[in-house]
Design a protein around this motif. Structure first.
Motif, PDB file in Angstrom:
ATOM      1  N   LEU A 121      30.594  -0.092  -8.776  1.00 50.55           N
ATOM      2  CA  LEU A 121      31.318  -0.287  -7.514  1.00 50.55           C
ATOM      3  C   LEU A 121      32.720  -0.855  -7.694  1.00 50.55           C
ATOM      4  O   LEU A 121      33.522  -0.811  -6.759  1.00 50.55           O
ATOM      5  N   GLY A 122      33.029  -1.419  -8.866  1.00 56.20           N
ATOM      6  CA  GLY A 122      34.371  -1.923  -9.116  1.00 56.20           C
ATOM      7  C   GLY A 122      34.496  -3.427  -8.964  1.00 56.20           C
ATOM      8  O   GLY A 122      33.568  -4.117  -8.531  1.00 56.20           O
ATOM      9  N   PRO A 123      35.680  -3.968  -9.310  1.00 55.01           N
ATOM     10  CA  PRO A 123      35.868  -5.419  -9.346  1.00 55.01           C
ATOM     11  C   PRO A 123      35.753  -6.113  -7.991  1.00 55.01           C
ATOM     12  O   PRO A 123      35.323  -7.264  -7.927  1.00 55.01           O
ATOM     13  N   PHE A 170      23.955 -11.753  -0.784  1.00 57.80           N
ATOM     14  CA  PHE A 170      24.914 -10.693  -1.072  1.00 57.80           C
ATOM     15  C   PHE A 170      24.366  -9.395  -0.507  1.00 57.80           C
ATOM     16  O   PHE A 170      23.220  -9.032  -0.751  1.00 57.80           O
ATOM     17  N   TYR A 171      25.209  -8.680   0.258  1.00 52.11           N
ATOM     18  CA  TYR A 171      24.782  -7.456   0.936  1.00 52.11           C
ATOM     19  C   TYR A 171      25.602  -6.259   0.458  1.00 52.11           C
ATOM     20  O   TYR A 171      26.779  -6.393   0.110  1.00 52.11           O
ATOM     21  N   LEU A 172      24.955  -5.093   0.466  1.00 54.17           N
ATOM     22  CA  LEU A 172      25.638  -3.841   0.209  1.00 54.17           C
ATOM     23  C   LEU A 172      25.361  -2.864   1.349  1.00 54.17           C
ATOM     24  O   LEU A 172      24.259  -2.850   1.914  1.00 54.17           O
ATOM     25  N   GLU A 173      26.343  -2.049   1.654  1.00 49.52           N
ATOM     26  CA  GLU A 173      26.127  -0.950   2.586  1.00 49.52           C
ATOM     27  C   GLU A 173      25.294   0.134   1.905  1.00 49.52           C
ATOM     28  O   GLU A 173      25.264   0.212   0.660  1.00 49.52           O
ATOM     29  N   PRO A 174      24.601   0.984   2.685  1.00 43.04           N
ATOM     30  CA  PRO A 174      23.733   2.007   2.076  1.00 43.04           C
ATOM     31  C   PRO A 174      24.427   2.872   1.033  1.00 43.04           C
ATOM     32  O   PRO A 174      23.841   3.208   0.003  1.00 43.04           O
ATOM     33  N   GLU A 175      25.693   3.225   1.266  1.00 38.05           N
ATOM     34  CA  GLU A 175      26.405   4.076   0.308  1.00 38.05           C
ATOM     35  C   GLU A 175      26.564   3.370  -1.034  1.00 38.05           C
ATOM     36  O   GLU A 175      26.328   3.961  -2.095  1.00 38.05           O
ATOM     37  N   GLN A 176      26.955   2.089  -1.002  1.00 33.59           N
ATOM     38  CA  GLN A 176      27.113   1.331  -2.245  1.00 33.59           C
ATOM     39  C   GLN A 176      25.757   1.085  -2.911  1.00 33.59           C
ATOM     40  O   GLN A 176      25.632   1.141  -4.136  1.00 33.59           O
ATOM     41  N   GLN A 177      24.738   0.842  -2.110  1.00 26.24           N
ATOM     42  CA  GLN A 177      23.394   0.621  -2.652  1.00 26.24           C
ATOM     43  C   GLN A 177      22.911   1.858  -3.405  1.00 26.24           C
ATOM     44  O   GLN A 177      22.346   1.751  -4.503  1.00 26.24           O
ATOM     45  N   ASN A 178      23.148   3.043  -2.843  1.00 27.08           N
ATOM     46  CA  ASN A 178      22.724   4.281  -3.498  1.00 27.08           C
ATOM     47  C   ASN A 178      23.442   4.491  -4.825  1.00 27.08           C
ATOM     48  O   ASN A 178      22.848   4.972  -5.797  1.00 27.08           O
ATOM     49  N   LEU A 179      24.721   4.132  -4.876  1.00 24.75           N
ATOM     50  CA  LEU A 179      25.456   4.238  -6.128  1.00 24.75           C
ATOM     51  C   LEU A 179      24.893   3.276  -7.174  1.00 24.75           C
ATOM     52  O   LEU A 179      24.745   3.625  -8.336  1.00 24.75           O
ATOM     53  N   LEU A 180      24.578   2.064  -6.733  1.00 20.64           N
ATOM     54  CA  LEU A 180      24.109   1.033  -7.656  1.00 20.64           C
ATOM     55  C   LEU A 180      22.773   1.393  -8.286  1.00 20.64           C
ATOM     56  O   LEU A 180      22.545   1.137  -9.470  1.00 20.64           O
ATOM     57  N   ARG A 181      21.888   1.986  -7.519  1.00 20.43           N
ATOM     58  CA  ARG A 181      20.533   2.242  -8.022  1.00 20.43           C
ATOM     59  C   ARG A 181      20.375   3.630  -8.646  1.00 20.43           C
ATOM     60  O   ARG A 181      19.271   4.004  -9.049  1.00 20.43           O
ATOM     61  N   LYS A 182      21.471   4.365  -8.788  1.00 20.47           N
ATOM     62  CA  LYS A 182      21.380   5.689  -9.397  1.00 20.47           C
ATOM     63  C   LYS A 182      20.897   5.568 -10.840  1.00 20.47           C
ATOM     64  O   LYS A 182      21.511   4.907 -11.661  1.00 20.47           O
ATOM     65  N   GLY A 183      19.769   6.193 -11.124  1.00 20.94           N
ATOM     66  CA  GLY A 183      19.200   6.114 -12.463  1.00 20.94           C
ATOM     67  C   GLY A 183      18.550   4.792 -12.788  1.00 20.94           C
ATOM     68  O   GLY A 183      18.237   4.520 -13.948  1.00 20.94           O
ATOM     69  N   MET A 184      18.348   3.944 -11.768  1.00 30.32           N
ATOM     70  CA  MET A 184      17.731   2.628 -11.968  1.00 30.32           C
ATOM     71  C   MET A 184      16.498   2.521 -11.065  1.00 30.32           C
ATOM     72  O   MET A 184      16.463   3.075  -9.969  1.00 30.32           O
ATOM     73  N   TYR A 185      15.494   1.798 -11.530  1.00 32.03           N
ATOM     74  CA  TYR A 185      14.304   1.533 -10.720  1.00 32.03           C
ATOM     75  C   TYR A 185      13.829   0.131 -11.063  1.00 32.03           C
ATOM     76  O   TYR A 185      13.905  -0.289 -12.220  1.00 32.03           O
TER      77      TYR A 185
END
Length: 342
Positions: free
Chosen positions: A230-232, A248-263
């Motif tokens: 997500l960047g600095p 700490f909160y993330l919007e759905p778009e940022q959350q989807n980026l963060l969990r890509k390939g992660m479980y």
């Protein structure tokens, strides 16, 4: 190699600084300015080299050192990692085959090889610990490729301070054939909440469990994952929330980026005990609690996603450190379990 920080994409620092400091002057973690990338032929070539040679070459990329296979082997031993097949779909990389029976001894050996001295720092820098894990993963995958293992593989690691999952993330970015990364949590499920709910409470009290290395509410190396995806701006925000307390909160778009390939599977005490019993009775394998945590997480991951890909579990300490817990899981006395382990 030059380094940036999780607080900036402009200020650069030397590898020497990343070796001796956890945090940069702006408060961020050190991160590589540009990750080296291995193509398919270079990945295939890992299988033609020794474990120590692969470790040395990755460390040299990160720190500009001139380590060779011999210097690394002298520091960590000839066979510091043992691969154990559980079933046709799971394998364990035991990274603790050294006099201390813990991965930390292997990591300190790598540090000693880098600094060419017995006068190593009392506490290795955070980036050095992540980088050594990356190098060890390249060494392990070299062994797997030599053995003709099916690729890509998922990798399951204990959540801990998140340096394990983060090392797997970096290694995947560098071209290692890693599919999904399973960040296996105990009842301290902050990572699960961030990846799957888009929020993490940073000021809650940690629960004390039988896997204490995973008793982190807000693992600090999550800052690197947030920076990398997500960047600095978001990394600094996460760090400030951790420092000041709160959620700490993330919007759905940022959350989807963060969990890509992660479980991030979560395992409670009863399921952990069941995993120990299952591995011992069905696979004739006595796991340390963290390996059992990962195994239980794999079962959860597969039941939810339907994925059947091969999984590599990273094991970081001997079961000998958890005799009382393991004996309780198996309905044995500690004395009887020790006898069976001989």
């Amino acid at each position: 190699m030059l380094y940036l920080t999780t607080g900036s994409k402009t200020d650069t620092y030397t590898a020497a600084r990343a070796l001796r400091e956890d945090r940069s002057p702006d408060g961020g973690f050190y991160v590589p300015m540009r990750l080296p990338r291995f193509d398919n032929s270079q990945i295939k070539a890992l299988g033609q080299k020794s474990f120590s040679q692969n470790v040395a070459e990755v460390i040299n990329l990160f720190f500009g050192t001139r380590l060779d296979s011999w210097s690394v082997e002298f520091a960590i031993g000839r066979y510091p990692v043992k691969l154990v097949q559980l079933t046709g779909r799971e394998a364990v990389a035991e990274t603790w085959h050294n006099p201390s029976w813990r991965y930390s001894r292997l990591a300190r050996g790598i540090e000693k090889a880098i600094l060419h001295s017995d006068q190593i720092s009392p506490v290795p820098s955070d980036w050095l610990m992540v980088a050594s894990r990356i190098a060890v993963l390249f060494g392990i995958f070299g062994e797997l490729i030599r053995d003709g293992a099916e690729m890509p593989m998922d990798v399951a690691v204990p959540n801990g301070d998140f340096s394990g999952p983060m090392a797997a993330w970096y290694a995947r970015e560098m071209g290692l054939p890693i599919a999904n990364i399973l960040c296996c949590c105990n009842d301290n499920n902050g990572t699960w909440r961030l990846l799957h709910k888009g929020e993490i409470r940073t000021d809650a009290a940690a629960l004390h469990t039988d896997t204490p290395a995973c008793d982190h509410v807000a693992p600090r190396d999550l800052e690197r994952l947030i920076y990398g995806t997500l960047g600095p701006k978001y990394a600094v925000s996460f760090r400030e929330v951790c420092q000041n307390g709160g959620t700490f909160y993330l919007e759905p778009e940022q959350q989807n980026l963060l969990r890509k390939g992660m479980y991030a599977p979560v395992t409670g005490l009863r399921r952990l005990e069941s995993a120990v019993t299952n591995l011992y009775q069905n696979c004739r394998y006595l796991p340390d609690p963290y390996t059992a945590l990962c195994y239980s997480g794999i079962l959860d991951y597969r039941s939810v996603t339907g994925e059947g890909r091969r999984v590599l579990i990273i094991s970081e300490e001997s079961p000998g450190y958890s005799i009382d817990f393991l004996a309780r899981c198996l309905g044995l006395s500690p004395w009887e379990l020790k006898k069976r382990m001989k």
